[in-house]
Write an enzyme that holds these catalytic residues in place. Structure first.
Site, short mmCIF file in Angstrom:
data_model
loop_
_atom_site.label_atom_id
_atom_site.label_comp_id
_atom_site.label_asym_id
_atom_site.label_seq_id
_atom_site.Cartn_x
_atom_site.Cartn_y
_atom_site.Cartn_z
N TRP A 1 -5.14 -13.48 6.61
CA TRP A 1 -4.10 -12.46 6.50
C TRP A 1 -3.33 -12.31 7.82
O TRP A 1 -3.91 -12.27 8.89
CB TRP A 1 -4.73 -11.10 6.13
CG TRP A 1 -5.21 -11.01 4.72
CD1 TRP A 1 -5.24 -12.01 3.78
CD2 TRP A 1 -5.75 -9.85 4.08
NE1 TRP A 1 -5.75 -11.56 2.60
CE2 TRP A 1 -6.08 -10.23 2.75
CE3 TRP A 1 -5.98 -8.54 4.48
CZ2 TRP A 1 -6.63 -9.32 1.83
CZ3 TRP A 1 -6.53 -7.64 3.57
CH2 TRP A 1 -6.85 -8.04 2.26
N GLU B 1 -1.29 11.05 -2.47
CA GLU B 1 -2.56 11.15 -3.19
C GLU B 1 -3.64 11.85 -2.36
O GLU B 1 -4.72 12.14 -2.86
CB GLU B 1 -3.06 9.74 -3.55
CG GLU B 1 -2.27 9.04 -4.64
CD GLU B 1 -1.06 8.26 -4.10
OE1 GLU B 1 -0.62 8.55 -2.97
OE2 GLU B 1 -0.56 7.39 -4.83
N THR C 1 4.68 10.34 -6.51
CA THR C 1 4.82 9.36 -5.44
C THR C 1 6.10 8.58 -5.68
O THR C 1 6.44 8.26 -6.81
CB THR C 1 3.66 8.35 -5.44
OG1 THR C 1 3.65 7.67 -6.70
CG2 THR C 1 2.35 9.05 -5.23
N LYS D 1 -0.35 -13.71 3.26
CA LYS D 1 -1.56 -14.50 3.04
C LYS D 1 -1.27 -15.96 3.36
O LYS D 1 -0.75 -16.71 2.53
CB LYS D 1 -2.06 -14.31 1.60
CG LYS D 1 -2.74 -12.96 1.44
CD LYS D 1 -2.77 -12.46 0.02
CE LYS D 1 -3.35 -11.04 0.01
NZ LYS D 1 -2.71 -10.17 -0.97
#
Lengths: 549, 549
Positions: free
Chosen positions: A449, A335, A189, A444
């Protein structure tokens, strides 16, 4: 009795060899067209590819590569890279694809961490490998993917010519019987923090993923399709195109090193009658710009599948309304092999209003069969699928990694076997997922959020904005507040007030960015995404006017 | 190193439970419409189906059924049968579907051979079970799939009412963790000779088969599809429709006991906007006759998938030209889960001549990815894929049976793991398979083979012939010669000379049937195919005029 009874079905392992055998037997005249560094239009058939694949397997054997070895490729999309996929994997070795756009020190780290035994490299990428050669600890040889006439001069030892090796090799090869759990591919990755992490795919996961991706409700290639994978073969196996296409005998068109070039893509599409193309949004923006400048069309193109990052609605709209091309959003990760969700039009789509269709198109779509999903809050408690609640997205399934290669210092996997994607999303009652942010990019603000992506999408819908990014910056009262960073389109010069007035009525008031900063360009990662990490570094000293902090 | 390296992917078994979980989570409002004996139009959602499936799993547990038990169903296609599939299989038991059209003594044999513990039976089929009940050696209870109001009176012990049992059952159930190799379903072949033989499917084979069938180049259901499976759920899992449809959330329309009724099918198609229907040729002939008599159309229908036996070109043509419906040939067997090949239009189909398209449509098609095929001669030597050589068709793959349940007296599997289909076919260079005959029906004339199916197809293309069959009969010189047996269309009265003149120029001269016999009807098997076995018995004393033998 209360004892399990076992089925009486053939013990037939799922292997990449099975894909090769099927493709060669059923579709010997399948077509493969490639742009390469030494040939702008190379044409061959599946039959040619697999004859050379057997030669290549003999070459690997002669070089001394053995079962379980990692063999690296640093290459663009073309027929030789396809041969390498199959020769390495069906030999029971691991095809370790490396992104040549990574920083040299990352390439060095990856090669040494994977303990690669041989490196196959495109002529154009050879200078990078040449420079690093002395730092490779396990590499026994380097093969340049070209012919004798085009071989570069070099002082590095053990450099071979691909075509010369092949020319001397036997066309017969006895493929080994493989266990379906054996590794076939390795991809690191391109993480923005820390060292890259390797995902080690198995034959089983690769075949299952390809079956899932080839579902009619997945990407769903057909024999009649002509496929242009603009997603690179060094990046998560080109979203499984090299497997899916061969399973059904589609025609493959490889753009070689010309992946970012809108003109080459348009010309290839028209010359080869491409029906489906796959890539990241940047690629389609480049193509769109070229089409608009040149006045060309792309008559044969039916669909593009877009992933890697969210595709701006404006790009989708332009392709659909001006060029008759549907853009299908897909979402996944290295993944995850990579396919997680795909946003094919669901039942009843045609009957929806224009606005509802538009709202649906920008979502990431429903999970492919094979991928289980849940969203959780900060205490790992499951959140409802109501299209409103958003939380960390976790996934589970047969083509999702269980660990990183030779790493036990990550906490991406929980005790119940779920993988934490690091994305934050909603799920609605129709199973449709929408990414609201990366967990680390979410802002945040006062315990709530704010999605940086939502704000970026609003900014991108402004006709004079070329690119936009939102990051959270410290705020004394709210902990974090959003800062919008904008690149004007050439010749345009917006003010902060111009930009912010564009947000009015489109977002909740408390989501309004506290400031707008203008830059000439945004930093990008090796895979073409905006690098928020670098952006945060760039604005490390920046103070919001609204905050004394 | 020379040691296999294993992948690092999640250990996630392939189970039917995974299909259920996906369907319920992603497609809770998927629709299921059923005709049943007690309700001509029952409607429910996937969510309802799986709530009741959990109740049913509790019922099975309470009745005393345990892991590995065989639970029989004798039922038509409806939502209750779907609930049974999932409740039984996801409980780790084996759903043993039985064809109610078999001879009673075959049903008795099958129930006892499988050692079925419980039988779930449609109200309409209950009389058959009632009559046989005393002969069942292992059956502990019989559940009639209806509600209390519709329960039949009976003197048989341990007969329960499905809805009454469900009404009292908990809606929560903890599904067991299953090994993917565990058996989930059992289906006996309706062989024409000897006792029926059982094929025991595993969870793994079932999921892989469904993935293969749902490929865009397979049957390929989409979420937007509305599917009418006219192929019975007691016959090879209704060609995987109960799995494939649920994987993608398609709407399911079940015809219940009305499978052979063209009028019901046409009405269901129009009322529910069916897009794809699946069944044997006899069904489509019935539908076609009804459409032509009634003047109805089937506007929503896009495709029918036809298998079980070869579909006459005349039926395909009528559907395509008069009703805009494509007929796609598929081929498979109980032993193959069943999908072997499917004849989707390949690349370049549109550019073919009408005649070439027609010639291609009647073939069985290309092997699905997952099915390996070869054709062999009488010495088991492989024959070329040239479209001309024909030999016994052998197959191999993860959804093909490795043995029959509790039988070791068959020689269908060879030492290399290939299964002999008993069919004789050609394969062409594009991987397209065409069945030329059943191995036992082929006519061996002077050391050469004549295809009974080819001759039957020519006969069926005569406008005055309703049905035709060819069998080999003894001949003193040629060992065997073809006898053609014909059913005239109502009101028609052909002569042998009329019929044979129709063959001229259409076949090799030495393939010409030696005689034509006319009958009022042909014998059929329980699955609707012409029974050559019975035909041969019927003509056991027949002597060819051309032979003194």
């Amino acid at each position: 009795m209360s004892e399990p009874l076992f089925g009486l079905m053939m013990d037939y392992p799922l292997t990449v060899t099975q894909i090769m055998r099927h493709a060669e037997r059923v579709y010997p005249d399948g077509e493969v067209v490639s742009v390469t560094a030494d040939n702008p239009q190379h044409r061959c058939t599946y039959s040619d590819v697999f004859r050379r694949t057997r030669q290549l397997a003999n070459v690997l054997k002669t070089l001394g590569a053995t079962r379980g070895d990692r063999i690296a490729t640093l290459a663009w999309n073309d027929y030789r890279h396809l041969e390498l996929y199959y020769a390495i994997q069906c030999s029971g070795m691991v095809c370790h694809t490396i992104n040549p756009r990574l920083f040299p020190e990352q390439v060095q780290y990856i090669v040494n961490h994977a303990e690669d035994q041989f490196i196959f490299v495109d002529k154009l990428i050879f200078p990078l490998v040449e420079k690093l050669a002395a730092t490779f600890e396990t590499v026994k040889g380097i093969v340049v993917m070209t012919d004798e006439a085009n071989m570069p001069e070099t002082a590095v030892d053990n450099v071979h010519c691909y075509e010369t090796l092949l020319a001397g090799a036997d066309e017969q090869f006895d493929w080994p019987e493989l266990d379906e759990q054996e590794a076939c591919a390795l991809c690191y990755t391109s993480g923005t923090t820390g060292n890259p992490k390797g995902v080690l795919y198995s034959h089983r996961s690769t075949v299952l993923h390809a079956l899932g991706a080839n579902s009619a409700e997945g990407i769903g290639f057909k024999n009649r399709d002509t496929i242009l994978p603009v997603v690179p073969m060094f990046h998560v196996n080109a979203w499984a195109v090299p497997y899916c296409a061969l399973m059904v005998g589609s025609k493959l068109v490889f753009p070689g090193p010309k992946m970012g070039d809108g003109e080459t893509l348009a010309n290839l599409m028209n010359a080869e009658s491409v029906t489906i193309a796959l890539g990241v949004p940047t690629v389609w923006l480049g193509l769109l710009n070229h089409l608009q400048e040149s006045g060309k069309t792309v008559e044969s193109l039916e669909r593009t599948v877009v992933g890697g990052s969210a595709c701006p609605a404006s790009i989708m709209d332009a392709f659909r309304t001006q060029y008759g091309v549907e853009t299908i959003h897909a979402w996944g990760m290295t993944e995850m092999s990579p396919l997680g969700t795909i946003n094919n039009p669901p039942r009843g789509f045609e009957a929806m209003s224009e606005a509802d269709q538009a709202a649906l198109r920008v979502k990431q779509g429903r999970p492919a069969f094979g991928v289980e999903m849940k969203i959780v809050d900060e205490d790992d408690k499951e959140l409802p699928w109501d299209g409103k609640a958003f939380g960390r997205l976790k996934v589970r399934g047969p083509w999702i990694c269980s660990a990183y290669y030779k790493r036990d210092d990550t906490d991406a996997h929980d005790a119940d076997g779920w993988f934490d994607t690091g994305d934050v999303s909603t799920m609605d009652s129709h199973g449709i997922m929408q990414i609201t942010d990366r967990a680390k990019d979410v802002i945040k603000s006062g315990g709530e959020w704010i999605s940086s992506i939502d704000l970026e999408n609003v900014a991108m819908s402004h006709p004079d904005i070329a690119e936009a990014a939102v990051i959270g910056v410290p705020h004394e009262k709210w902990a974090e507040r959003p800062l919008l960073i904008v690149v004007n389109k050439p010749g345009k010069q917006l003010s902060a007030a111009d930009v912010l007035s564009h947000f009015e009525g489109k977002i909740a008031k408390w989501w309004m960015p506290d400031d707008v900063q203008f830059v000439d360009e945004l930093p990008h990662t090796a895979t073409g995404k905006i690098s928020k990490l670098h952006l945060r570094q760039q604005f490390a000293d920046y103070k919001l006017p609204s905050s004394a902090a």
